[in-house]
Design an enzyme around this catalytic site. Structure first.
Site, PDB file in Angstrom:
ATOM      1  N   ASP A 191      -4.649  -7.153  -3.355  1.00  0.00           N
ATOM      2  CA  ASP A 191      -4.276  -6.491  -2.105  1.00  0.00           C
ATOM      3  C   ASP A 191      -4.233  -4.979  -2.352  1.00  0.00           C
ATOM      4  OD1 ASP A 191      -3.568  -6.048   0.516  1.00  0.00           O
ATOM      5  OD2 ASP A 191      -1.889  -7.452   0.532  1.00  0.00           O
ATOM      6  N   GLU A 237       3.219  -4.639   8.378  1.00  0.00           N
ATOM      7  CA  GLU A 237       3.839  -4.780   7.058  1.00  0.00           C
ATOM      8  C   GLU A 237       4.967  -3.800   6.786  1.00  0.00           C
ATOM      9  OE1 GLU A 237       0.835  -4.641   3.863  1.00  0.00           O
ATOM     10  OE2 GLU A 237      -0.428  -4.123   5.550  1.00  0.00           O
TER      11      GLU A 237
HETATM   12  C1  BGC Z   1      -2.335  -6.162   3.588  1.00  0.00           C
HETATM   13  C2  BGC Z   1      -3.462  -7.164   3.649  1.00  0.00           C
HETATM   14  C3  BGC Z   1      -4.699  -6.518   4.164  1.00  0.00           C
HETATM   15  C4  BGC Z   1      -5.021  -5.291   3.346  1.00  0.00           C
HETATM   16  C5  BGC Z   1      -6.248  -4.557   3.799  1.00  0.00           C
HETATM   17  C6  BGC Z   1      -2.742  -4.884   2.920  1.00  0.00           C
HETATM   18  O1  BGC Z   1      -1.766  -3.891   3.033  1.00  0.00           O
HETATM   19  O2  BGC Z   1      -1.243  -6.730   2.904  1.00  0.00           O
HETATM   20  O3  BGC Z   1      -3.095  -8.247   4.454  1.00  0.00           O
HETATM   21  O4  BGC Z   1      -5.758  -7.438   4.124  1.00  0.00           O
HETATM   22  O5  BGC Z   1      -3.931  -4.382   3.421  1.00  0.00           O
HETATM   23  O6  BGC Z   1      -6.063  -3.907   4.992  1.00  0.00           O
END
Ligand code: BGC
Ligand code: BGC
Length: 832
Positions: free
Chosen positions: A309, A508
């Site tokens: 990630d 997030e």
């Molecule tokens: C997230 C992922 C995402 C990635 C790319 C990360 O911060 O946890 O779910 O796919 O970013 O955008």
């Protein structure tokens, strides 16, 4: 796609089993730890081709395949020169950094990357690059795309066949932009709804997640795209629901609960799995060989590749974003290194040379990547623009919007319908009120155009319809009318009101909350419902939310209560179910049922660190028109949390409810400062979202005034908040800041009590006393503001910083606390 054609998983479990499965204590989980043993994608021809390619590649070329950069930081020329295997566009990242990039812009960039990757003139291997994107509820980075309900709503819809159609539609819209890879589905099993990614999960029950995961993976991959099951593993099980936190369970339980989505995804041949930011019993998964290698690859037989990630490797002990042999040795095959990909490439090559990483590990990783690229036909595929041409018309197309609208209808969960106020009878005047009434931003939530889903207005959603827009059309069709009034005021007495309210967008980290209480400070939405009721108007509450919330007072106050989750672009789906036909008959019934338990309390009374266990409605609950005839009893309105804790955050990672961030100058005092960047009308104040610990968790605020124009940045609530108890308890305003440029003139720090009621302090000397470049906490007694005129019974703006001169600082936290953390208290700055 024939190489990936896989057995279809049809035996879905859904609600039926919820009650009868023998379960892991308290979770409703049927333990299952068998190997998923996915059918191999490999066929002899692909194997031979991989071997031949691998044998011809240099170490540099191989390692380059393992690197993924972000489109803001990787040009096609970089790809030509370094031959990296992949790019992604992060949330809120677009070709040329242009939010309004056209479909042609996306496709052209995809062509440019592809052509650069095939160009071997600078010594690269000429292997086609793969581009990944977060199409997590439709192709959500692209203006005009169909936006489906977020996964929490799809969980409530309980219709795997619908999920499959959504997957196919999403894949077509992604293909229309020339992109090959989708970072979805999220197969998190969400155990604490305080987690800010709750809405990305289908359910808190592993069997629902399992039944969907395979179906969606298959639908995406059938269109020739690569799907990703994420985030492996235990992302939804962290203590207190903290994003990127620690999941503390043994391996059996980890797999029995959080592994279920992977079993079904692997069964249908998912070819990429994203590692999770969270730790497992204190260890970051990005560096955990047991899980990435032994469990996922060896035990479960995963033969695709593991992608890390976003800068996740940098969180492994001893690593940075550009240097992490540990992760690769643990089994990471491709590394998402948005900015530091060059450094990572060089360091990884050096680590293989020095023996820190074995060449066999590199060969394994590259084999997995090449095998997948071959299996999805990437080598033979024509240019992205040629492939995309078949799908251009699908972006935001009518058939896709129809699927989304159907999903909205099916996701609505009816919790209360006393006096059968629903369906809304024909020929009525319907007042549509509340912050969410005409806000497509609120109904689409996070991961929408921008990463956090903020900074969008209705004009950013061509073709979309708000909840109000849908009600307006439906009311007119049955001989009535709908009137929009966000604050609930009216000239003409309505027959009924629909109050649309709920969470503002977050993603997030920034979406984590400490309690499931809603607006415990301001009660603005509750007052709106009560105010309408007091005028004799029946009220239907429609909740927009990314998580179950504790809303007993709101449910009591309203006559009917509908949970609409985050429905996406097709607000008409709400009206389809709420508004009767011209004969007064429902056009559609409520078929949505909770795929999450619904709380009866804001916090767990025994231990606030645990998820709420006192439930109002259990998983599977939801009324329909027949069953809602029996009135819902009056609910207990006593919260657990409120009295205990007077402390509250205003900003921490993101703005905390009920406060929202604004900036302004005399041309326009109130510009919502959400999204990654915002500035005042005259441009003398610029706010940028910057990274301190995680993405965009801090604000850089820069004033460039020359003494003539005052500009201000502030957090404000819609309704006043009573902070008198906190004031009486000796509370402070506490902030964590880093001064970048000392103030050139006077700087006012204000607390407003419905402006012009205010308490203003000149903090320029206090700021000048601070060391430049150091993060530090400063706490100012609330008494100082009271002495300057602030009335703590009705605070709307707990923090406002204004100056007409130069000043630059970063802020990572603003809180109201009963006690100043040690050594941070300052005495009252000069009072104006
Ligand atoms: C997230 C992922 C995402 C990635 C790319 C990360 O911060 O946890 O779910 O796919 O970013 O955008
Ligand atoms: C402005 C008001 C604004 C307030 C925010 C003042 O300086 O004059 O219009 O609402 O700031 O607290």
């Amino acid at each position: 796609m024939s190489a990936m054609r896989i057995s279809f998983l049809s035996g879905v479990l859904l609600w039926a089993v919820a009650g009868c499965a023998s379960s892991v204590e308290g979770t409703g989980v049927t333990p299952e730890t068998k190997s998923a043993n996915s059918e191999s994608i490999t066929n002899p021809a692909i194997d031979a081709r991989v071997q031949q390619l691998l044998g011809s590649m240099t170490l540099e070329q191989k390692v380059a395949q393992m690197i993924q950069g972000e489109i803001k930081h990787v040009t096609p020329d970089d790809v030509r020169r370094y031959g990296i295997g992949s790019v992604l566009n992060g949330g809120g990242s677009f070709p040329d950094n242009n939010k309004h990039a056209t479909i042609a812009d996306w496709v052209n960039l995809a062509d440019a990357y592809r052509e650069a990757s095939l160009d071997t003139s600078q010594g690269t291997a000429g292997i086609p690059l793969i581009w990944g994107t977060d199409a997590v509820h439709g192709h959500n980075n692209v203006i005009g795309a169909t936006l489906f309900p977020h996964n929490i709503g799809l969980g409530a819809a309980n219709d795997p066949q619908l999920i499959s159609r959504i997957g196919a539609a999403t894949a077509k819209e992604v293909a229309a932009t020339g992109i090959d890879w989708i970072f979805a589905p999220t197969v998190a099993v969400v155990l604490d709804d305080r987690w800010g990614r709750t809405y990305e999960g289908y359910s808190d029950r592993p069997e629902i997640v399992k039944s969907y995961s395979g179906v969606i993976v298959e639908a995406l991959q059938e269109q020739g795209l690569l799907a990703t099951a994420k985030h492996f593993i235990g992302d939804g099980g962290t203590a207190q629901g903290i994003d990127q936190g620690d999941t503390r369970v043994d391996l059996d339980e980890l797999l029995a609960i959080h592994g279920q989505g992977y079993y079904s995804a692997l069964e249908v041949g998912v070819k990429s799995v994203m590692a999770s930011f969270n730790s497992w019993n204190g260890d970051k998964i990005h560096g955990n060989k047991t899980l990435l290698n032994d469990v996922l690859k060896d035990q479960l037989g995963f033969d695709g590749f593991v992608i890390s990630d976003w800068n996740g490797v940098g969180q492994v002990e001893g690593c940075t974003n550009g240097n992490c042999a540990q992760a690769i040795n643990a089994g990471m095959d491709m590394i998402m290194a948005p900015e530091d990909w060059r450094e990572l490439l060089q360091n990884t090559i050096a680590q293989v040379r020095s023996g820190e990483i074995s060449e066999a590990r590199i060969d394994d990783a590259v084999t997995r990547i090449l095998r997948t690229k071959l299996a999805i036909g990437l080598f033979e595929a024509p240019l992205p623009s040629v492939r995309a041409a078949n799908h251009t018309a699908s972006i935001g197309s009518d058939p896709h919007r129809e699927i989304a609208r159907e999903a909205v209808r099916k996701s609505l969960v009816l919790l209360k319908n006393n006096e059968s106020v629903l369906p809304l009878a024909p020929n009525q005047t319907i007042l549509v009120a509340g912050a969410g009434a005409d806000s497509i931003e609120m109904q689409t939530g996070g991961w929408t155009i921008s990463w956090q889903g903020t900074g969008n207005s209705n004009s950013d959603f061509p073709g979309a319809v708000s909840v109000f827009g849908g009600l307006q059309q439906a009311a007119a069709a049955s001989g009535g009318k709908a009137i929009l009034s966000v604050d609930g005021s009216f000239a003409e007495q309505p027959d009924v009101a629909v109050v649309v309210f709920g969470e503002t967008p977050y993603a997030e980290g920034q979406g984590d909350v400490q309690s499931l209480a809603w607006q415990s400070d301001s009660h603005g939405d509750l007052k709106l419902i009560q105010q309408l009721k007091a005028q004799g108007i029946p009220v239907v509450a429609v909740l927009l939310t990314g998580r179950p919330l504790w809303l007993n007072p709101h449910i009591n106050a309203a006559d009917a209560f509908v949970v609409a989750w985050l429905p996406g672009s097709e607000g008409k789906g709400v009206a389809d179910v709420l508004v009767a036909d011209a004969d007064g008959k429902p056009r559609y019934d409520f078929t949505g049922r909770l795929s999450f338990d619904w709380p009866n309390k804001d916090l767990n009374a025994d231990d606030p660190a645990l998820p709420v266990s006192d439930l109002l409605f259990e998983y599977g609950y939801g009324l329909d028109y027949a069953s809602s005839a029996a009135p819902l009893r009056v609910l207990d309105e006593t919260p657990v949390g409120k009295a205990v804790d007077l402390d509250r955050k205003i900003f921490s990672g993101g703005s905390k409810e009920p406060w929202r961030e604004y900036l302004g100058d005399a041309d326009n005092w109130k510009i919502l400062a959400e999204g990654s960047i915002a500035s005042t009308s005259k441009g003398q104040l610029v706010m940028k979202a910057v990274d301190r610990y995680v993405q965009e968790d801090a604000r850089q605020i820069t004033w460039s005034g020359d003494g003539s124009v005052t500009s201000q940045l502030y957090w404000q609530s819609n309704a006043p908040v009573d902070l008198s108890e906190l004031h009486a308890a000796g509370g402070v305003l506490s902030m964590v800041l880093q001064l970048e440029e000392a103030p050139a003139g006077a700087v006012m720090l204000r607390m407003d009590c419905e402006y012009p009621c205010t308490g203003a302090l000149d903090v320029s000397t206090m700021l000048r006393d601070r060391a430049i470049g150091e993060w530090q906490r400063v706490s100012i007694p609330l008494d100082c503001f009271a002495a300057a005129g602030a009335d703590f019974k009705r605070i709307t703006t707990p923090f406002l910083l204004a100056t007409d001169s130069a000043l630059s600082l970063r802020i990572s936290e603003i809180s109201l606390l009963t006690q100043a953390p040690a050594m941070t208290l300052v005495s009252c700055p000069v009072i104006e």
